[in-house]
Structures are given as C-alpha cells and as structure tokens.
Design a protein around this motif. Structure first.
Motif, PDB file in Angstrom:
ATOM      1  N   LEU A  61      64.143   0.827  52.106  1.00  0.00           N
ATOM      2  CA  LEU A  61      63.540   0.065  51.007  1.00  0.00           C
ATOM      3  C   LEU A  61      64.536  -0.811  50.263  1.00  0.00           C
ATOM      4  O   LEU A  61      64.144  -1.774  49.608  1.00  0.00           O
ATOM      5  N   ASP A  62      65.822  -0.504  50.390  1.00  0.00           N
ATOM      6  CA  ASP A  62      66.835  -1.297  49.691  1.00  0.00           C
ATOM      7  C   ASP A  62      67.371  -2.460  50.539  1.00  0.00           C
ATOM      8  O   ASP A  62      68.232  -3.213  50.091  1.00  0.00           O
ATOM      9  N   ALA A  63      66.839  -2.637  51.737  1.00  0.00           N
ATOM     10  CA  ALA A  63      67.290  -3.736  52.609  1.00  0.00           C
ATOM     11  C   ALA A  63      66.889  -5.082  52.012  1.00  0.00           C
ATOM     12  O   ALA A  63      65.799  -5.222  51.453  1.00  0.00           O
ATOM     13  N   PRO A  64      67.757  -6.073  52.122  1.00  0.00           N
ATOM     14  CA  PRO A  64      67.420  -7.395  51.590  1.00  0.00           C
ATOM     15  C   PRO A  64      66.330  -8.083  52.397  1.00  0.00           C
ATOM     16  O   PRO A  64      66.195  -7.856  53.598  1.00  0.00           O
ATOM     17  N   VAL A  65      65.550  -8.912  51.707  1.00  0.00           N
ATOM     18  CA  VAL A  65      64.516  -9.729  52.341  1.00  0.00           C
ATOM     19  C   VAL A  65      64.773 -11.172  51.925  1.00  0.00           C
ATOM     20  O   VAL A  65      64.976 -11.460  50.749  1.00  0.00           O
ATOM     21  N   THR A  66      64.785 -12.068  52.905  1.00  0.00           N
ATOM     22  CA  THR A  66      65.023 -13.479  52.629  1.00  0.00           C
ATOM     23  C   THR A  66      63.979 -14.327  53.342  1.00  0.00           C
ATOM     24  O   THR A  66      63.283 -13.847  54.250  1.00  0.00           O
ATOM     25  N   ASP A  67      63.871 -15.567  52.934  1.00  0.00           N
ATOM     26  CA  ASP A  67      62.957 -16.486  53.608  1.00  0.00           C
ATOM     27  C   ASP A  67      63.272 -16.545  55.099  1.00  0.00           C
ATOM     28  O   ASP A  67      64.424 -16.470  55.510  1.00  0.00           O
TER      29      ASP A  67
END
Length: 84
Positions: free
Chosen positions: A65-71
């Motif tokens: 859940l702490d993984a980054p999400v980017t465009d």
C-alpha cells in the motif's frame, strides 16, 4: 492517466473490468489511490473496503500500500491467489 484493471470478484463488485482515469491530486501511493477509488461508487467501496482481501500490482509487479503511483502506470487489483 492510469490504467486500472480489476479481476475476479473485484471486477464483479465494481461492475467493469477496467478504467482509465486521471490520477487524483494527492494520490501518491497505492493506499491513497485505493482510498480515493473506494469513494467513486458503492461497488468500488464494496470491492476495496477490506484491504486484507485484495492484492495490487503496479506494472505487473506485486506492491504494498505504500508503493508510489505515478501517471502512466497500470494498476491491477485482484483477490489473493489461493490454491491447493
């Protein structure tokens, strides 16, 4: 934009097999994204309410859940795999 892909009962509860959405402001992690998605409809809330019952992959790699999400990423949401 992010590509969301839903599998198994997650797909059934949400009612679609995927969505292409703008990454919402403030959604920097998978957890943030799931929090936001859960507000989109009753089906999203039902599918994403119990975080222990789902798994997430970003660009086909399992993440927490702490993984980054980017465009530009693909986010897949599915139940844990079981077997025997």
């Amino acid at each position: 934009m992010i590509d969301l892909v839903y599998f198994a009962w997650v797909r059934e509860r949400i009612g679609v097999d995927g969505e292409v959405l703008l990454l919402p402001p403030g959604a920097a992690t998978v957890g943030d994204l799931l929090d936001w998605l859960a507000t989109r409809s009753p089906g999203h809330a039902a599918a994403l309410g119990d975080r222990a019952a789902i798994r997430v992959a970003v660009d086909q790699a399992f993440v927490g859940l702490d993984a980054p999400v980017t465009d530009g990423v693909e986010v897949a949401i599915f139940p844990p795999v079981t077997g025997g």
